[in-house]
Design an enzyme around this catalytic site. Structure first.
Site, PDB file in Angstrom:
ATOM      1  N   HIS A 147       0.828  -1.201   0.000  1.00  0.00           N
ATOM      2  CA  HIS A 147       0.000   0.000   0.000  1.00  0.00           C
ATOM      3  C   HIS A 147       0.868   1.259   0.000  1.00  0.00           C
ATOM      4  O   HIS A 147       1.561   1.539   0.971  1.00  0.00           O
ATOM      5  CB  HIS A 147      -0.883  -0.040   1.260  1.00  0.00           C
ATOM      6  CG  HIS A 147      -1.859   1.064   1.354  1.00  0.00           C
ATOM      7  ND1 HIS A 147      -1.811   2.019   2.347  1.00  0.00           N
ATOM      8  CD2 HIS A 147      -2.932   1.371   0.582  1.00  0.00           C
ATOM      9  CE1 HIS A 147      -2.814   2.854   2.196  1.00  0.00           C
ATOM     10  NE2 HIS A 147      -3.517   2.497   1.142  1.00  0.00           N
ATOM     11  N   HIS A 175      -1.131  10.480  -2.637  1.00  0.00           N
ATOM     12  CA  HIS A 175      -2.434  10.146  -2.050  1.00  0.00           C
ATOM     13  C   HIS A 175      -3.331  11.364  -1.911  1.00  0.00           C
ATOM     14  O   HIS A 175      -4.499  11.335  -2.286  1.00  0.00           O
ATOM     15  CB  HIS A 175      -2.242   9.489  -0.676  1.00  0.00           C
ATOM     16  CG  HIS A 175      -3.536   9.191   0.000  1.00  0.00           C
ATOM     17  ND1 HIS A 175      -4.190  10.102   0.821  1.00  0.00           N
ATOM     18  CD2 HIS A 175      -4.340   8.102  -0.053  1.00  0.00           C
ATOM     19  CE1 HIS A 175      -5.324   9.573   1.246  1.00  0.00           C
ATOM     20  NE2 HIS A 175      -5.439   8.367   0.734  1.00  0.00           N
TER      21      HIS A 175
HETATM   22  O1  G3P Z   1      -6.786   1.888  -2.410  1.00  0.00           O
HETATM   23  C1  G3P Z   1      -7.067   1.212  -1.245  1.00  0.00           C
HETATM   24  C2  G3P Z   1      -6.907   2.186  -0.165  1.00  0.00           C
HETATM   25  O2  G3P Z   1      -5.658   2.779  -0.376  1.00  0.00           O
HETATM   26  C3  G3P Z   1      -7.988   3.211  -0.230  1.00  0.00           C
HETATM   27  O3  G3P Z   1      -7.778   4.192   0.689  1.00  0.00           O
HETATM   28  O4  G3P Z   1      -7.261   6.504   1.165  1.00  0.00           O
HETATM   29  O5  G3P Z   1      -5.479   4.800   1.369  1.00  0.00           O
HETATM   30  O6  G3P Z   1      -6.274   5.463  -0.870  1.00  0.00           O
HETATM   31  P1  G3P Z   1      -6.638   5.287   0.569  1.00  0.00           P
HETATM   32 CA    CA Z   2      -5.293   3.928  -2.484  1.00  0.00          CA
END
Ligand code: G3P
Ligand code: CA
Length: 289
Positions: A44, A86
């Site tokens: 992530h 992000h």
């Molecule tokens: O993409 C999965 C997750 O990352 C969604 O939340 O806010 O971390 O992009 P965010």
């Molecule tokens: Ca994401």
């Protein structure tokens, strides 16, 4: 068809041959071991627990830790370049301030996207993080190549008209292997645009729950019209929800799971993968450690 589905089928085939009830050295049945092995490990924002998110360094670390996918969030600059970030604003992860859409790529390239991490996470701080740059999607494709597994999110598509078109242009320009590619968004509209442009793309509908997660048959049927899976926040998930989604034939990749006990529980409940800032921890769980 997704590679992961093929992996499952071949694993099941192998188990039929050996009988499927053998116990492995770590005490799990062969079937359970195969199930764990096939859980998709999504780095992530890269291995963002250990390095500044959405930097080449963080993605490389994710690969080194055997993450299956590099997760990338997209924002678009004033001059129409897709970058990995992000937030809509520069403030949290760079030394700049203001909205990404108000700055050119050249201006953003002059920012430091690493020092904030050293201040926020001194236990993982490294001098080499100082001065890291915000990467463009093109740079990421060039660095990791057409056969890497990317899991790319269209962020804030409402404020970036044309984002999907530019993303698909770059996927084609760099001949990215679509069998290994997942595209994700909270915006059903954004996913539907991409589905219309290229129905062969594998899409994931992101979902966010603020209390006990429930999904109806109607919601599942609608999502199945354009997506092959869902990505809900893990906090309010339960076994019933996960089983319902999996039995419908959709993949389910909860985000963002950083705790080994929770990883284990979600796997036991039947998820097919998950997003984590610590791909090494998920691999330990997958190996029964
Ligand atoms: O993409 C999965 C997750 O990352 C969604 O939340 O806010 O971390 O992009 P965010
Ligand atoms: Ca994401």
């Amino acid at each position: 068809m997704l590679e992961l589905k093929r992996k499952w089928l071949s694993a099941l085939g192998a188990l039929v041959i050996v009988g499927g009830i053998a116990t492995t050295t770590d005490g799990r049945t062969a079937l359970a071991k195969e199930k764990y092995k096939n859980i998709e490990n999504v780095s992530h924002r890269g291995a963002s627990g250990y390095a500044p998110e959405h930097t080449i360094t963080s993605y490389q670390m994710g690969e080194k830790m055997h993450g299956d996918y590099i997760e990338i969030d997209l924002q678009m600059t004033k001059d129409g370049q897709l970058i990995a970030m992000h937030d809509e604003k520069l403030d949290r992860t760079t030394d700049g301030t203001g909205l990404v859409k108000d700055f050119t790529l050249d201006e953003i390239k002059h920012l430091d996207a690493g020092s904030w991490f050293n201040e926020a996470y001194p236990q993982y701080a490294k001098s080499e993080y100082v001065g890291l740059q915000v990467p463009t999607l093109e740079e990421i494709f060039r660095k990791f190549g057409k056969n890497a597994s990317y899991y790319i999110e269209t962020k804030s598509p409402d404020i970036y008209p044309g984002m999907e078109k530019e993303l698909l242009r770059l996927i084609d320009k760099y001949d990215i292997n679509k069998q290994k590619l997942l595209l994700q968004s909270f915006s059903a509209d954004s996913l539907k645009i991409m589905n219309e442009m290229d129905p062969s793309l594998n899409l994931i509908q992101l979902l966010s729950y603020k209390k006990n997660a429930v999904i109806t048959d109607e919601e599942i049927a609608k999502i199945k019209e354009y997506a092959i899976g869902v990505g809900p926040n893990h906090t309010y998930l339960n076994q019933e929800y996960i089983q319902k989604v999996v039995n419908s034939g959709l993949e389910i990749h909860p985000y963002t799971v950083n705790d080994k006990e929770r990883m284990q529980q979600l796997i036991d409940w039947g998820v097919t993968g998950m997003f984590t800032n610590f791909p090494d921890l998920l691999n330990e769980v997958k190996k029964g450690k």
